[in-house]
Design a protein around this motif. Structure first.
Motif, short mmCIF file in Angstrom:
data_model
loop_
_atom_site.label_atom_id
_atom_site.label_comp_id
_atom_site.label_asym_id
_atom_site.label_seq_id
_atom_site.Cartn_x
_atom_site.Cartn_y
_atom_site.Cartn_z
N PRO A 16 35.98 38.41 45.45
CA PRO A 16 36.34 39.65 44.74
C PRO A 16 35.47 39.91 43.51
CG PRO A 16 38.28 38.27 45.08
CD PRO A 16 37.08 37.47 45.49
N ASN A 17 34.83 38.87 42.99
CA ASN A 17 34.02 39.03 41.78
C ASN A 17 32.52 38.99 42.04
OD1 ASN A 17 36.19 39.26 39.88
ND2 ASN A 17 36.65 37.14 40.41
N GLU A 18 32.11 38.94 43.30
CA GLU A 18 30.68 38.98 43.62
C GLU A 18 30.13 40.36 43.26
OE1 GLU A 18 28.75 36.40 44.68
OE2 GLU A 18 30.55 35.21 44.40
N PRO A 19 28.87 40.44 42.84
CA PRO A 19 28.30 41.73 42.44
C PRO A 19 28.47 42.84 43.47
CG PRO A 19 26.80 39.97 41.85
CD PRO A 19 27.92 39.34 42.65
N ALA A 20 28.36 42.52 44.76
CA ALA A 20 28.48 43.55 45.80
C ALA A 20 29.90 44.11 45.92
CB ALA A 20 28.03 42.99 47.14
N LEU A 21 30.90 43.37 45.46
CA LEU A 21 32.29 43.79 45.62
C LEU A 21 33.01 44.06 44.30
CD1 LEU A 21 33.37 41.25 48.39
CD2 LEU A 21 32.67 43.62 48.69
N ARG A 22 32.48 43.58 43.22
CA ARG A 22 33.15 43.60 41.92
C ARG A 22 33.73 44.97 41.54
NH1 ARG A 22 29.00 41.87 38.35
NH2 ARG A 22 29.40 39.83 39.24
N ASP A 23 32.98 46.03 41.74
CA ASP A 23 33.43 47.37 41.33
C ASP A 23 33.97 48.19 42.49
OD1 ASP A 23 32.69 46.86 38.67
OD2 ASP A 23 30.60 47.39 39.12
N SER A 24 34.37 47.54 43.55
CA SER A 24 34.87 48.23 44.74
C SER A 24 36.38 48.15 44.80
CB SER A 24 34.27 47.60 45.99
OG SER A 24 32.87 47.63 45.92
N TRP A 26 38.44 48.85 47.01
CA TRP A 26 38.94 48.45 48.32
C TRP A 26 38.72 46.97 48.63
CZ3 TRP A 26 34.57 46.59 50.31
CH2 TRP A 26 33.37 47.16 49.90
N ALA A 27 37.93 46.28 47.82
CA ALA A 27 37.50 44.91 48.14
C ALA A 27 38.66 43.94 48.36
CB ALA A 27 36.57 44.38 47.06
N LEU A 31 39.35 41.97 51.93
CA LEU A 31 39.34 40.51 51.98
C LEU A 31 40.67 39.97 52.49
CD1 LEU A 31 37.35 39.93 48.71
CD2 LEU A 31 36.56 39.40 51.02
N ALA A 32 41.77 40.58 52.06
CA ALA A 32 43.10 40.16 52.53
C ALA A 32 43.24 40.42 54.03
CB ALA A 32 44.19 40.86 51.74
N GLN A 91 33.53 43.62 54.12
CA GLN A 91 33.08 45.01 54.18
C GLN A 91 33.98 45.85 55.08
OE1 GLN A 91 31.93 47.78 52.90
NE2 GLN A 91 30.15 46.60 52.25
N ARG A 92 33.97 47.15 54.86
CA ARG A 92 34.75 48.10 55.64
C ARG A 92 34.04 48.41 56.97
NH1 ARG A 92 33.91 52.23 51.10
NH2 ARG A 92 32.03 50.95 51.10
N ASP A 93 34.81 48.82 57.97
CA ASP A 93 34.26 49.11 59.30
C ASP A 93 33.01 49.99 59.25
OD1 ASP A 93 36.30 47.69 60.62
OD2 ASP A 93 37.50 49.49 60.98
#
Length: 174
Positions: A16-24, A26-27, A31-32, A91-93
């Motif tokens: 959840p805190n990786e740069p690619a997901l941090r500001d998303s 929906w992340a 992930l859940a 990632q989303r579909d």
């Protein structure tokens, strides 16, 4: 300043805190959703992916839902095989590698029908086996893409798993 010593990258992985997901926003939900993916043990493939229906992660008969081109004309059939990166873990579909491929082709006026056969925690030989099974059943794509390397190398470098080509599920179940 390192003065002759190489900088060492932080090897912790906190999705959840990786740069690619941090500001998303929906992340966390993605992930859940992907914590438990449906599958049954298969002696050749490691496992067969089942079906899943959720907000961002949808799988139908082992194929992850992907963006499909609306460009007019005969659609080129492209199948993708790979492990977690190809599947689109986190990632989303509509934003996996196959989805983005279809979107880029559509922007160039090339109609695509993509299938995402990616499955987390598999090796390339297992993907090749799945591909052979699909073709033997009479299905045929126009193009096939294999996106691999990490699992194949990592498993063979981890002597605790096996000194022979294997899959992580076979080793865990012995």
């Amino acid at each position: 300043e390192t003065h002759g010593t190489a900088a060492v990258a932080d090897d912790t992985f906190d999705p959840p805190n990786e740069p690619a997901l941090r500001d998303s926003p929906w992340a966390a939900e993605v992930l859940a959703e992907q914590e438990e993916l449906p599958g049954t043990v298969d002696p050749f493939l490691g496992y067969r992916m089942g079906s899943k229906s959720s907000t961002y992660t949808n799988v139908v008969d082992g194929v992850r839902t992907s963006y499909q081109s609306e460009a007019p004309g005969h659609k080129i059939s492209v199948w993708f095989f790979g492990a977690s990166a190809l599947f689109g873990s986190g990632q989303r579909d509509d934003h996996t590698i196959p989805s983005e491929f279809a979107r880029l082709a559509e922007a160039d006026g090339i109609p695509m029908e993509v299938r995402n056969y990616g499955r987390p925690a598999v090796a390339m030989w297992q993907e090749l086996e799945l591909f052979q099974q699909l073709v033997a059943s009479g299905q045929k794509p126009d193009l096939v893409v294999f996106y691999d390397g990490f699992n194949d190398l990592a498993w063979q470098m981890n002597i605790e798993l096996s000194t022979e080509p294997t899959n992580i599920y076979a080793v865990r179940n012995t």
